[in-house]
Design an enzyme around this catalytic site. Structure first.
Site, PDB file in Angstrom:
ATOM      1  N   TYR A 171      -1.822  -1.309  10.181  1.00 47.77           N
ATOM      2  CA  TYR A 171      -2.105  -1.569   8.919  1.00 47.77           C
ATOM      3  C   TYR A 171      -0.789  -1.103   8.087  1.00 47.77           C
ATOM      4  O   TYR A 171       0.040  -1.788   7.316  1.00 47.77           O
ATOM      5  CB  TYR A 171      -3.456  -0.763   8.208  1.00 47.77           C
ATOM      6  N   SER A 178       0.863  -1.120   0.003  1.00 50.42           N
ATOM      7  CA  SER A 178      -0.110  -0.013   0.021  1.00 50.42           C
ATOM      8  C   SER A 178       0.989   1.251   0.080  1.00 50.42           C
ATOM      9  O   SER A 178       2.040   1.362   0.595  1.00 50.42           O
ATOM     10  CB  SER A 178      -0.867   0.184   1.156  1.00 50.42           C
TER      11      SER A 178
END
Ligand code: 4PL
Length: 252
Positions: free
Chosen positions: A158, A145
Site C-alpha cells: 500500500y 497517504s
C-alpha cells in the site's frame, strides 16, 4: 464565479468532476464537497448501489466502476463524455487499504494492490487527460497517504502505491501543464472512514492520535476541503505538489 452562478448555469457549462471510490469514506466526502462547490459529480465505485446512494444525495450521477478494469474505465469515460461533454476534475481516490505483514503478502495480494491502487490511476488518468487536454483545462488530485512519509508498517505494498501516486504527480505535471491541467496529491493521515472503522487499521488511532498536533480522530470531512481547493480554478498556480492533511502527525 460564485456558487450560485455555477449552480444556475446550463448543463453544458457546469464543471464536471469524476471521483473514484466515492461510495463511502473520503471519496464520498470529496464528492459532497465538490457538489457543494457547484460541480456535477460523477460518483464512481465498484459498489454501484453505494455510489447511487451518494449520487442521489448530491444530484450527481453514479457509475459502477472497477478502476483496475481497462474496458470498464474506457466505457465509463466515454459515457461521461457523451452525457456531459466534459470532465474538468478527476479525483483518483479508489484504493485497497490492506494491513498485512510483509511475510504474509503473497505475490497475488501484491499484484492486486498494484492493480487497483496504481494501474487504476494510470487507466483513469490516461483516459481523462485526453478529454481535459482537448478542453485545455483540468484539475487532477491523487489521494495518497501520509504512510509514505511515516513509513507505516504492515502495509508495504500500500505504501509503495501511495509513493508511486506521488511520483506520478511529479513526473506528469510538466506534460499536463502545457495542456492547462494541474495534478497534485493530497496525503491524508489515518481517517475515521467506514473502511478504517470496520477493518484492522482502526487500532492505529491509539498511537497516531497522540502524535498529531490536533488530538482527535480525523474525519473524511477534514480531508475534502483541501481536495476541493486543489480541484478549483483558484489553484491554477499549484501543480506537481503533495499536500499532507494529517493534523500534523507528520511534519515535512
Ligand atoms: C497513518 O492511509 O495514513 C492507517 C490506513 N494509518 O490507510 C492510510 C495511517 C492508515 C494512514 C493510513
Amino acid at each position: 464565479m460564485t456558487k450560485e452562478m455555477n449552480q444556475h448555469m446550463t448543463k453544458s457549462e457546469q464543471r464536471v468532476a469524476l471521483v473514484t471510490g466515492a461510495a463511502q469514506g473520503i471519496g464520498a466526502a470529496i464528492a459532497k464537497e465538490l457538489a457543494a462547490d457547484g460541480m456535477k459529480v460523477v460518483v464512481a465505485d465498484i459498489n454501484g448501489d453505494g455510489a447511487q446512494t451518494v449520487a442521489s444525495e448530491i444530484d450527481g450521477v453514479a457509475k459502477t466502476l472497477d478502476v483496475s478494469d481497462p474496458d470498464q474505465v474506457s466505457a465509463t469515460i466515454a459515457d461521461i463524455v457523451s452525457e456531459f461533454g466534459r470532465i474538468d476534475v478527476l479525483v483518483n481516490n479508489a484504493a485497497l487499504v490492506p494491513l498485512t505483514a510483509w511475510e504474509d503478502i503473497s505475490f497475488e495480494e501484491w499484484r492486486r494492490v498494484m492493480s487497483v491502487n496504481l494501474d487504476g490511476i494510470y487507466l483513469v488518468t490516461h483516459a481523462v487527460t485526453k478529454v481535459m487536454g482537448e478542453a485545455g483545462y483540468g484539475r487532477i488530485v491523487n489521494i495518497a497517504s501520509n504512510t509514505f512519509v511515516a513509513g507505516t508498517p504492515n502495509c508495504a505494498h500500500y505504501v509503495a502505491t501511495k509513493g508511486a501516486s506521488i511520483g506520478l504527480v511529479r513526473g506528469l505535471a510538466g506534460e499536463l501543464g502545457k495542456l492547462g491541467i494541474t495534478i497534485n496529491a493530497v496525503a491524508p493521515g489515518i481517517i475515521a472512514s467506514e473502511g478504517v472503522l470496520t477493518g484492522p487499521h482502526v487500532a492505529g488511532f491509539d498511537f497516531v492520535v497522540p502524535m498529531q498536533a490536533i488530538n482527535r480522530r480525523g474525519m473524511p470531512s477534514d480531508v475534502a476541503p483541501a481536495v476541493a481547493f486543489l480541484a478549483s480554478e483558484k489553484a491554477e498556480w499549484i501543480t506537481g505538489q503533495t499536500l499532507v492533511v494529517d493534523a500534523g502527525h507528520t511534519r515535512n
